[in-house]
Design an enzyme around this catalytic site. Sequence first.
Site, PDB file in Angstrom:
ATOM      1  N   GLN A 279       0.645  -1.160  -0.117  1.00 53.19           N
ATOM      2  CA  GLN A 279       0.177  -0.050  -0.121  1.00 53.19           C
ATOM      3  C   GLN A 279       0.898   1.358   0.142  1.00 53.19           C
ATOM      4  O   GLN A 279       0.394   2.496  -0.451  1.00 53.19           O
ATOM      5  CB  GLN A 279      -1.115  -0.164   1.218  1.00 53.19           C
ATOM      6  N   GLU A 363      11.196  30.939 -18.099  1.00 54.77           N
ATOM      7  CA  GLU A 363      10.023  31.372 -18.650  1.00 54.77           C
ATOM      8  C   GLU A 363       9.057  31.806 -17.604  1.00 54.77           C
ATOM      9  O   GLU A 363       7.803  31.944 -17.537  1.00 54.77           O
ATOM     10  CB  GLU A 363       9.370  30.590 -19.761  1.00 54.77           C
TER      11      GLU A 363
END
Length: 379
Positions: A279, A363
């Site tokens: 899990q 950017e």
Amino acid sequence: MNFQLTEEHLAVQEAAREFAQSELLPGVIERDSEAKFPHEQIKKMGDLGFMGMMVDPKYNGGGMDTVSYVIAMEELSKVDASASVSMSVNNSLVCWGLEKYGSEAQKQKYLTRLASGEVLGAFCLSEPEAGSDATSQKTSAEPNGDHYILNGTKNWITNGSSASIYLVIAQTNPSLGHKGISVFIVEKGWEGFVIGKKEDKLGIRGSDTHSLMFTDVKVPVENRIGEEGFGFTFAMETLNGGRIGIAAQALGIAAGAYEMSLAYSKERKAFGKPISQHQAIQFKLADMATQIEAARLLVYKAAWLKDQGEDYVYASAMAKLYASEVAMNVTVEAVQVHGGYGYVKEYHVERLMRDAKITQIYEGTSEIQRIVISRKILK
Ligand code: CAA
């Protein structure tokens, strides 16, 4: 609302995926280690039409939409973000700006060669003292008859040495602040234009990032894009679209790391079963998949808005902000899923983790995206 990709989009995805596996994957670790620019691969990307995807076919482009472009960026970035940043700068920052605002003569002379991939372009805005604060340009272009005299230094320029054509932002009238900034097309090899040192970077090591020096470079008036004073608006508008390309790159980096983690988790056994049966790993994979899907929706929506001719400034900033954070989170988790193997080069995810970081910086940093978003919210 239709979330399905068209036949054309699926074909682009398939072509990019195939190219990434057959042409980018071999040698990607070596190019990263040796900081070697993917010249041969970029040439082939030009031949396949990846370097001017959205440009009108009359200028040698692919005439495709922005959604096709982000799909291709995502696929190529899963494997080699150094090659994809070259593609992104050429498409979004150089070809787009030239096609939208260049004169017919400039398009014939420069865009046709950039869109076909014959030559590469670079976008030169950042300076040693003007990164996020882009209005503080020190590079100057003084009018002198039929030309300008360009002086100054640009920093962190992608495609710095491999480009042939450079869009250079410079002050033409400092007293006017950002309204006194203009943009010029400069060719490699012009007298006084020197390519400076190559940066030794944490990630995207295959891309060539350089400083550039201009000393009394003569730039013909006909190489100015638009009117004098238009340069800052040009840069901002170009970056609005560029951010969609970088968001797609971040998405691809995350998706690449996730796909490798998923495959590895099914093969690697621990405590008597594949780790995908534990899990602890299942929850990581579920979180990675969910974050990637959310990022993809933002990136595709920003591209779609641009294609519809709608305002995409806010959407592109959100897509870049979120996708770059997902790229960072997912790649860190991918290294964790791989355990010790994740920490060595052979398994790719450590490279993707290093590559992811730049998507939060170039950017426009994540902080700049938050400025763009909050201005819109508070307007
Ligand atoms: N789109 C269009 N226009 C914009 C804009 C946008 N996103 N953001 C600002 N503008 C316009 C404003 O409307 C204003 O125009 P008017 O004067 O006509 O009204 C003008 O630009 C000035 O705006 P501000 O007063 O808001 O300017 P500011 O100094 O406060 O800063 C900023 C604006 C958003 C912070 C801007 O400086 C910015 O985006 N900085 C980040 C620069 C950046 O992204 N650099 C990346 C380098 S390129 C790169 O990384 C490429 C590579 O090689 C990979």
